[in-house]
Motif scaffolding. Structure first.
Motif, short mmCIF file in Angstrom:
data_model
loop_
_atom_site.label_atom_id
_atom_site.label_comp_id
_atom_site.label_asym_id
_atom_site.label_seq_id
_atom_site.Cartn_x
_atom_site.Cartn_y
_atom_site.Cartn_z
N GLN A 1 -8.75 -1.77 -0.83
CA GLN A 1 -7.79 -2.72 -1.42
C GLN A 1 -8.25 -3.23 -2.77
O GLN A 1 -7.44 -3.42 -3.67
N ALA B 1 0.41 -8.26 0.46
CA ALA B 1 0.65 -7.82 1.84
C ALA B 1 1.01 -6.33 1.91
O ALA B 1 0.81 -5.69 2.94
N GLU B 2 1.56 -5.80 0.82
CA GLU B 2 1.98 -4.39 0.81
C GLU B 2 0.87 -3.42 0.43
O GLU B 2 1.03 -2.21 0.54
N ILE B 3 -0.25 -3.95 -0.02
CA ILE B 3 -1.37 -3.07 -0.38
C ILE B 3 -2.03 -2.61 0.92
O ILE B 3 -2.38 -3.44 1.76
N PRO B 4 -2.15 -1.30 1.10
CA PRO B 4 -2.68 -0.80 2.39
C PRO B 4 -4.05 -1.39 2.71
O PRO B 4 -4.88 -1.54 1.83
N ARG C 1 5.44 3.08 -5.50
CA ARG C 1 5.68 1.65 -5.57
C ARG C 1 5.96 1.13 -6.98
O ARG C 1 6.62 0.12 -7.15
N ILE D 1 4.16 -4.96 -6.32
CA ILE D 1 3.50 -4.71 -5.05
C ILE D 1 2.83 -6.00 -4.64
O ILE D 1 1.91 -6.47 -5.31
N SER D 2 3.32 -6.60 -3.57
CA SER D 2 2.70 -7.84 -3.10
C SER D 2 1.36 -7.52 -2.45
O SER D 2 1.10 -6.37 -2.07
N GLN E 1 9.82 -2.93 -9.43
CA GLN E 1 9.08 -3.30 -8.22
C GLN E 1 7.72 -3.91 -8.54
O GLN E 1 7.02 -3.45 -9.42
#
Length: 199
Positions: free
Chosen positions: A80, A24-27, A43, A21-22, A19
């Motif tokens: 982030q 956009a997927e980082i909180p 992740r 982590i894009s 996997q």
């Protein structure tokens, strides 16, 4: 057991399935330490070699903060920017020393706490890293087939019982030699262009 092209393709495909982590997927909400370590473990868990491996621990984060690779949390929370830096460090530390990572980050990210004076935005660095990583994986299979065919030719004269073990051994040695060459080149670039001159 022999390592044929299908087996090799499957092993390379398994590398591609790890996997990423894009961005956009980082909180976009700040995380407490436990939330951060859980997020990273969930992740990036497919990168573990075995279940005992740790992706990121509280001690690691504290050490990276002390080394100046990551800024301290704000009110015990990580944003982030923290997450992106920690993901990059996760990948880089497999090859580079903490000092090398710091030398690499310093001229590009200037003051690690503030994005305003970054030479390249951290988001752009991370997006480019993911893109390059995927391009490398895409060409990796073809390169492996070419090199494994060369190794098979070298082991043609070995008796059948020992041939497969010899092939696997030589493939591992070839991968280690390749990884070492890449590591040494990365270190030379850091030494020549990123390390500070002695005063």
């Amino acid at each position: 057991m022999a390592l044929n092209e299908m087996d090799l393709k499957q092993l390379v495909d398994e590398l591609s399935l790890t996997q990423d982590i894009s961005l956009a997927e980082i909180p976009d909400i700040d995380l407490y330490m436990e939330q951060l370590t859980s997020f990273m473990d969930n992740r990036l868990g497919t990168h573990k070699r075995d279940e005992q491996d740790k992706i990121l621990t509280k001690t690691m984060i504290n050490n990276y903060t002390k080394a100046g690779l990551v800024m301290p949390p704000i009110n015990k929370k990580y944003n982030q920017r923290h997450v992106i830096l920690l993901i990059l460090i996760y990948y880089l530390k497999n090859i580079l020393s903490i000092n090398d990572i710091k030398s690499l980050f310093e001229p590009v990210l200037n003051n690690i706490s503030t994005p305003e004076d970054d030479l390249i935005s951290l988001e752009d660095i991370y997006s480019t890293f993911l893109e390059v990583k995927n391009i490398e994986l895409a060409s990796f299979y073809e390169n492996m087939i070419e090199k494994s065919n060369m190794i098979k030719e070298k082991t043609d004269l070995i008796d059948k019982d020992g041939k497969h073990t010899a092939e696997l051994f030589l493939i591992v040695i070839m991968l280690v030699a390749q990884a070492n060459a890449h590591k040494k080149l990365a270190e030379k670039i850091i030494d020549n262009y990123f390390s500070k001159e002695p005063s």
